[in-house]
Design a protein around this motif. Structure first.
Motif, PDB file in Angstrom:
ATOM      1  N   LYS A 133      -9.860-126.850 -42.698  1.00  0.00           N
ATOM      2  CA  LYS A 133     -10.237-125.816 -41.810  1.00  0.00           C
ATOM      3  C   LYS A 133      -9.745-126.067 -40.220  1.00  0.00           C
ATOM      4  CE  LYS A 133     -14.193-123.610 -42.560  1.00  0.00           C
ATOM      5  NZ  LYS A 133     -15.342-123.272 -42.640  1.00  0.00           N
ATOM      6  N   GLU A 134     -10.174-127.294 -39.908  1.00  0.00           N
ATOM      7  CA  GLU A 134      -9.687-127.916 -38.548  1.00  0.00           C
ATOM      8  C   GLU A 134      -8.233-128.024 -38.337  1.00  0.00           C
ATOM      9  OE1 GLU A 134     -11.833-131.408 -37.945  1.00  0.00           O
ATOM     10  OE2 GLU A 134     -13.875-130.856 -38.408  1.00  0.00           O
ATOM     11  N   LEU A 135      -7.425-128.546 -39.516  1.00  0.00           N
ATOM     12  CA  LEU A 135      -6.030-128.310 -39.316  1.00  0.00           C
ATOM     13  C   LEU A 135      -5.556-127.077 -39.202  1.00  0.00           C
ATOM     14  CD1 LEU A 135      -3.220-129.682 -39.896  1.00  0.00           C
ATOM     15  CD2 LEU A 135      -3.520-129.600 -42.194  1.00  0.00           C
ATOM     16  N   ILE A 136      -5.942-125.988 -39.851  1.00  0.00           N
ATOM     17  CA  ILE A 136      -5.431-124.864 -39.928  1.00  0.00           C
ATOM     18  C   ILE A 136      -5.655-124.145 -38.293  1.00  0.00           C
ATOM     19  CG2 ILE A 136      -5.819-122.143 -40.795  1.00  0.00           C
ATOM     20  CD1 ILE A 136      -6.264-123.643 -43.462  1.00  0.00           C
ATOM     21  N   ALA A 137      -7.145-124.512 -37.886  1.00  0.00           N
ATOM     22  CA  ALA A 137      -7.507-124.106 -36.573  1.00  0.00           C
ATOM     23  C   ALA A 137      -6.550-124.719 -35.575  1.00  0.00           C
ATOM     24  CB  ALA A 137      -8.907-124.289 -36.303  1.00  0.00           C
ATOM     25  N   ALA A 138      -5.688-125.473 -35.866  1.00  0.00           N
ATOM     26  CA  ALA A 138      -4.806-126.288 -34.650  1.00  0.00           C
ATOM     27  C   ALA A 138      -3.532-125.385 -34.632  1.00  0.00           C
ATOM     28  CB  ALA A 138      -4.627-127.499 -35.368  1.00  0.00           C
ATOM     29  N   SER A 139      -3.539-124.316 -35.369  1.00  0.00           N
ATOM     30  CA  SER A 139      -2.264-123.588 -35.551  1.00  0.00           C
ATOM     31  C   SER A 139      -2.577-122.649 -33.861  1.00  0.00           C
ATOM     32  CB  SER A 139      -2.295-122.446 -36.358  1.00  0.00           C
ATOM     33  OG  SER A 139      -1.324-121.461 -36.301  1.00  0.00           O
ATOM     34  N   THR A 140      -1.311-122.713 -33.240  1.00  0.00           N
ATOM     35  CA  THR A 140      -1.344-121.912 -32.005  1.00  0.00           C
ATOM     36  C   THR A 140      -1.105-120.530 -32.189  1.00  0.00           C
ATOM     37  OG1 THR A 140       0.080-123.918 -31.085  1.00  0.00           O
ATOM     38  CG2 THR A 140      -0.078-122.018 -29.803  1.00  0.00           C
ATOM     39  N   ASP A 141      -0.368-120.144 -33.218  1.00  0.00           N
ATOM     40  CA  ASP A 141      -0.301-118.489 -33.438  1.00  0.00           C
ATOM     41  C   ASP A 141      -1.160-118.094 -34.441  1.00  0.00           C
ATOM     42  OD1 ASP A 141       1.298-119.374 -35.668  1.00  0.00           O
ATOM     43  OD2 ASP A 141       2.944-118.500 -34.959  1.00  0.00           O
ATOM     44  N   GLY A 142      -1.588-118.882 -35.247  1.00  0.00           N
ATOM     45  CA  GLY A 142      -2.509-118.518 -36.579  1.00  0.00           C
ATOM     46  C   GLY A 142      -1.752-117.987 -37.691  1.00  0.00           C
ATOM     47  N   LYS A 143      -0.474-118.494 -37.659  1.00  0.00           N
ATOM     48  CA  LYS A 143       0.493-117.942 -38.972  1.00  0.00           C
ATOM     49  C   LYS A 143       1.008-119.318 -39.496  1.00  0.00           C
ATOM     50  CE  LYS A 143       1.659-113.563 -36.797  1.00  0.00           C
ATOM     51  NZ  LYS A 143       2.762-112.591 -36.190  1.00  0.00           N
ATOM     52  N   ALA A 148       3.749-129.898 -33.048  1.00  0.00           N
ATOM     53  CA  ALA A 148       2.848-130.025 -31.989  1.00  0.00           C
ATOM     54  C   ALA A 148       1.200-129.647 -32.600  1.00  0.00           C
ATOM     55  CB  ALA A 148       3.065-129.283 -30.979  1.00  0.00           C
ATOM     56  N   ASP A 149       1.381-128.661 -33.522  1.00  0.00           N
ATOM     57  CA  ASP A 149      -0.065-128.421 -33.822  1.00  0.00           C
ATOM     58  C   ASP A 149      -0.796-129.548 -34.912  1.00  0.00           C
ATOM     59  OD1 ASP A 149      -0.010-125.940 -32.684  1.00  0.00           O
ATOM     60  OD2 ASP A 149       0.891-124.731 -34.475  1.00  0.00           O
ATOM     61  N   MET A 150       0.317-129.988 -35.732  1.00  0.00           N
ATOM     62  CA  MET A 150       0.158-130.986 -36.572  1.00  0.00           C
ATOM     63  C   MET A 150      -0.583-132.237 -35.732  1.00  0.00           C
ATOM     64  SD  MET A 150       1.786-131.958 -40.022  1.00  0.00           S
ATOM     65  CE  MET A 150       1.779-130.631 -40.776  1.00  0.00           C
ATOM     66  N   SER A 199       8.275-126.093 -38.875  1.00  0.00           N
ATOM     67  CA  SER A 199       6.757-125.437 -39.027  1.00  0.00           C
ATOM     68  C   SER A 199       6.639-125.126 -40.478  1.00  0.00           C
ATOM     69  CB  SER A 199       6.611-124.330 -38.094  1.00  0.00           C
ATOM     70  OG  SER A 199       7.603-123.346 -38.552  1.00  0.00           O
ATOM     71  N   ILE A 200       5.247-125.253 -40.897  1.00  0.00           N
ATOM     72  CA  ILE A 200       4.848-124.694 -42.273  1.00  0.00           C
ATOM     73  C   ILE A 200       3.807-123.683 -42.215  1.00  0.00           C
ATOM     74  CG2 ILE A 200       3.268-126.719 -42.194  1.00  0.00           C
ATOM     75  CD1 ILE A 200       3.799-127.085 -45.174  1.00  0.00           C
ATOM     76  N   PRO A 201       4.098-122.635 -43.066  1.00  0.00           N
ATOM     77  CA  PRO A 201       3.315-121.501 -42.829  1.00  0.00           C
ATOM     78  C   PRO A 201       2.058-121.969 -43.430  1.00  0.00           C
ATOM     79  CG  PRO A 201       5.396-120.836 -44.123  1.00  0.00           C
ATOM     80  CD  PRO A 201       5.216-122.400 -43.807  1.00  0.00           C
TER      81      PRO A 201
END
Length: 241
Positions: A133-143, A148-150, A199-201
């Protein structure tokens, strides 16, 4: 010791050499049963869930590991051989290794994993929903998850472990492994969005980590060693920002 360190580096480096044309027939996904074992490495768990490695996860020979890595992920022969023999040497016995043997702390498995808790806090091999959940929450655009997010998520994990884990170990080999793992995840399962940018979806990420399943219509991108090494270095530079 050198014995513990050498296989570790070999295991991390398996993804630095790849074939151009993976040759595999898509096999169905079957989750592990009560007598099957899995380890802290999602990439190998995925191969077991699809039957490219023994579904039990037990007593895998070097040949089985080599064939799965080459045929599904497109990993090159030299490094797939090094991984298989390195994993058996580090964590296995009698010429074989089981996925649960890869849980041994600080031979291959390490602290501050993206989705596994540190050994200090308990079992170190299951995906932790809160960490995903925290990894996904790091997404800047939510997609998608960008490099950088990782990197941002990895820094959070390192800081958390440093604060709360009194046995936290994150030396040269752990840093190397963590940056290469991020690069491998992005380049093998993700998309190149620009020169040196991947990037990875989030949907792909969920499948890999939640179900340990190959993405639908998966085709290996088989990035070469220069690309993976470059992305790993970029990830480490992003940690410092």
């Amino acid at each position: 010791s050198m014995v513990a360190t050498r296989p570790f580096f070999i295991v991390v480096l398996i993804c630095l050499s790849v074939n151009a044309h993976p040759n595999h027939q898509k096999r169905g996904w079957v989750p592990p049963g009560p007598n099957d074992v899995r380890g802290p490495c999602p990439g190998l768990n995925v191969l077991a869930n699809h039957g490219y490695l023994p579904h039990s996860g037990k007593n895998m020979t070097a040949e089985q590991i080599i064939n799965a890595l080459e045929n599904v992920y497109g990993v090159g022969t030299a490094f797939s051989e090094a991984l298989a023999h390195g994993a058996i040497e580090a964590d296995g016995a009698n010429g074989m290794v089981s996925l649960d043997q890869l849980r041994t702390h600080n031979t291959i498995e390490h602290d501050a994993s993206m989705t596994r808790q540190d050994t200090y806090f308990g079992e170190n091999w299951s995906m932790q929903p809160q960490l995903l959940k925290e990894l996904i929450a790091a997404s800047t655009d939510g997609k998608v998850i960008t490099m950088a997010d990782m990197a941002s998520h990895q820094v959070n994990r390192q800081n958390n472990s440093q604060t709360f884990n009194p046995t936290f170990t994150f030396g040269v080999k752990q840093q190397f492994a963590a940056s290469v793992e991020a690069a491998v995840l992005l380049t093998i399962f993700g998309t190149e969005t620009g020169v040196g940018q991947y990037s990875i979806p989030i949907s792909t990420l969920r499948g890999i980590f939640e179900n340990e399943e190959l993405p639908t219509n998966y085709v290996s991108h088989t990035p070469d060693s220069i690309v993976i090494t470059g992305i790993a270095l970029e990830i480490r530079l992003l940690w410092a920002l």
